[in-house]
Design an enzyme around this catalytic site. Sequence first.
Site, PDB file in Angstrom:
ATOM      1  N   ASP A 158       0.852  -1.191   0.000  1.00 38.72           N
ATOM      2  CA  ASP A 158       0.000   0.000   0.000  1.00 38.72           C
ATOM      3  C   ASP A 158       0.881   1.231   0.000  1.00 38.72           C
ATOM      4  O   ASP A 158       2.105   1.127  -0.089  1.00 38.72           O
ATOM      5  CB  ASP A 158      -0.948  -0.004   1.207  1.00 38.72           C
ATOM      6  CG  ASP A 158      -2.297   0.613   0.878  1.00 38.72           C
ATOM      7  OD1 ASP A 158      -2.332   1.798   0.501  1.00 38.72           O
ATOM      8  OD2 ASP A 158      -3.324  -0.085   0.979  1.00 38.72           O
ATOM      9  N   GLU A 195      -9.952   2.857  -5.224  1.00 33.96           N
ATOM     10  CA  GLU A 195      -9.531   4.208  -4.866  1.00 33.96           C
ATOM     11  C   GLU A 195      -8.294   4.652  -5.662  1.00 33.96           C
ATOM     12  O   GLU A 195      -7.284   5.052  -5.103  1.00 33.96           O
ATOM     13  CB  GLU A 195      -9.247   4.294  -3.366  1.00 33.96           C
ATOM     14  CG  GLU A 195     -10.479   4.014  -2.517  1.00 33.96           C
ATOM     15  CD  GLU A 195     -10.192   4.035  -1.032  1.00 33.96           C
ATOM     16  OE1 GLU A 195     -11.090   4.399  -0.255  1.00 33.96           O
ATOM     17  OE2 GLU A 195      -9.070   3.659  -0.632  1.00 33.96           O
ATOM     18  N   HIS A 244      -2.936   3.129  -4.659  1.00 29.89           N
ATOM     19  CA  HIS A 244      -2.339   2.674  -3.401  1.00 29.89           C
ATOM     20  C   HIS A 244      -0.952   2.090  -3.661  1.00 29.89           C
ATOM     21  O   HIS A 244      -0.603   1.026  -3.139  1.00 29.89           O
ATOM     22  CB  HIS A 244      -3.248   1.661  -2.708  1.00 29.89           C
ATOM     23  CG  HIS A 244      -4.474   2.271  -2.097  1.00 29.89           C
ATOM     24  ND1 HIS A 244      -4.427   3.086  -0.983  1.00 29.89           N
ATOM     25  CD2 HIS A 244      -5.784   2.204  -2.450  1.00 29.89           C
ATOM     26  CE1 HIS A 244      -5.651   3.491  -0.677  1.00 29.89           C
ATOM     27  NE2 HIS A 244      -6.496   2.980  -1.549  1.00 29.89           N
TER      28      HIS A 244
END
Length: 762
Positions: free
Chosen positions: A197, A331, A268
């Site tokens: 991440d 995202e 990410h």
Amino acid sequence: MKKNNTFFILIFFISLRLFSQEQSSNFPIIPYPKEVKLLSGNFMLSPETKIVSTFNTPKNEVEFLNDYIDKYYNIRLQVVPIIPKDNNYILFEIPDWEAGLKENYHLTIDEKHISILAEGNSAGNLYAIQTLIQLFSLDKTKSIKLPCIEIKDSPRFDWRGMHLDVCRHFFPVSFIKKYIDILAMYKMNTFHWHLTDDQGWRIEIKKYPKLTEIGAWRKGTMIGPYSDQKFDSIKYGGFYTQEQIKEVVAYAAKKHITIVPEIEMPGHSVAAISSYPWLSCTSKQIDVERGWGVFEDVYCTKDSVFNFLQDVMDEVVTLFPGKYIHIGGDESPKTRWKVCANCQARIKSEHLKDEHELQSYFIKRIEKYLNTKGKQIIGWNEILEGGLAPNAAVMSWQGTEGGIAAAKQKHYAVMTPGSHCYFDHYQASPADEPLAFGGYTPLEKVYSYEPIPSELIEDEQHYILGAQANIWTEYILDEKQVEYMLMPRMMALSEVVWSPKENRNETDFLNRLQTQFLLLDKLGINYAKAIYKVEQKVNSSKKPNSIELELKANPSLGTIYYTTDDSDPKEISNQYKAPITISKNVTIRAALYKNKELKGKISVRNYNINKATNKPITLKTPASKSYSGEGNFTLVNGVVASLPRISNQWLGFNGNDLEAIINLEKAEAISEITVGFLKEELSWIYLPKEIECFISMDGTNFTSVGKVSNNEISNERFATLQLKSSQAKYIKVIAKNFGKIPSGKPGAGEDAWLFCDEIQIK
């Protein structure tokens, strides 16, 4: 006569149901088995008991059972090749059912022996042992008394999962093994290991050593609530070597748990980009992120990036033998792609419509490569955007819509909605809990979850593989807190995904859970006691300037006691029997007691009674349905909301002003008006531009009595207007919404939110 027969049949089935519930409470098994039949008598497991080991005996399970009994009861059982003449033995047998039912088991305990039927070396043997262990007495004695019982059991869903994020906070191999042990205790079979991440790259990739030399370490970490934006400067990180990964995978295999690794893309990915800047659209050097959130630097779509990801996957697939590789896909901002020459050229050359289709291209290209390696991808529901990859499975976290869409397209889905399956959320009042990410997911809500959406027809339902819960670790700093957020909510989820839907009963589950807590104590597993919470619910009262307080808790878990004098409640204090009328400022402390023992935490809340309390209130524009609290009453219920903002004591307005009129019902002398607001700009919540207050005697003609500007709100929380002595029957409060969020701020260009919690009048 026919009516009488119907009556007796009805009574019979009611009695049978009550008997069944009583039996299940007597056997504190979680998840509760499919079929349970009580037999007469007991079996005594003692040092004389032997385990019969034949050619088909599952050696791992025999060792696990013997080690458990040895560790917790100081009894080491002898393993023998033939059935002993005294008939005091445990026997593993191969069933005659069709092959492939590897998680099914049949456990029989009679007065002479224990029999476990399951496919050879299958998960069913371990699950039978886990059930058996839950029937053991908790006291350390020279023998273990077991009820004679017959259990036939099998799972409802194939995917029974738990996730753990080790990027925001890192956990050693020893704890990962303990986490796997806990999952296996409750028959979960999938461990979703979130390994990369923005805040850290946690898996060794030999071809790209900088991923762990640089990407595994950050220069500091966010501390406290996200809204504070505070950081320490302590270097933080860690990673797993490939040898450690192999060790964990082998350990999980012994527990019949499949590990699904997650390698995030295209978003990410800051930790990877900080290691190799050429992976991004800008090629600029950036640091591993210290804070939480969504960041604009993502993987570019040039060929060199795909070559890098294919090299990474070449090493990942050799470490994880399971079917699925999780590729994230969530995202991922398109900001960099929109101005990147390489990405725009890719859109043109591949005849794509926009950046959303570019993300779909990205995912499909990775999927095609992984398919050549014998793997399939699974990703968060955003991989649906722009078109789903041909063989992809979807993990539906933003509600259930992603899972529904996938199933209707004949793709498999795992249900993990944030509403029921995010265990980084609070499980009780934030005032009584450690800092968490947000949201509110109590045990009861997890237990109520149904993974099969009602929108799916029968032919589509089999595409729902099951469900899992996720633990993101932004605010989970250590191992004990992981366990605290995990348990007992995972136990509730285990019953959701294992037990037949029609067999689930929340009251019975809570009764069994209390015995399970004793087992967790024995095993040294930390857990939350939020089931013992006392909820303080405010209702309107018939008396002027007062409220009715209702104290609520599960009556089977204990008796509520409370105090009003700032002392802690005990059994000798007031026992709650009926709603309490509150007509002056007071602090209520309430707690649950059972057998003179305090259960859980003491619930504390302050009540501020003023001239606006419980008075009729109207709003020109209603609050957003998502943040509607307890309706308009929220603003006059005597409760000033606690921070952080996780409660039903707020009203939220998206782009709209707050305009409220309070009817005091008679002329009152007014000297002060205070309104509570919230500032969380990172969550798009802004203080109002200004607040203006008005008074009236008839409710039609209002006179302004003053304004409070944005920068006059004290401690960025309360707007207070001092008045010269005035008489009024009606008070109007207008709070102007901030408007559009300015450039450079999160949510720039969007409507700001306005949050209000209480209007107080003196």
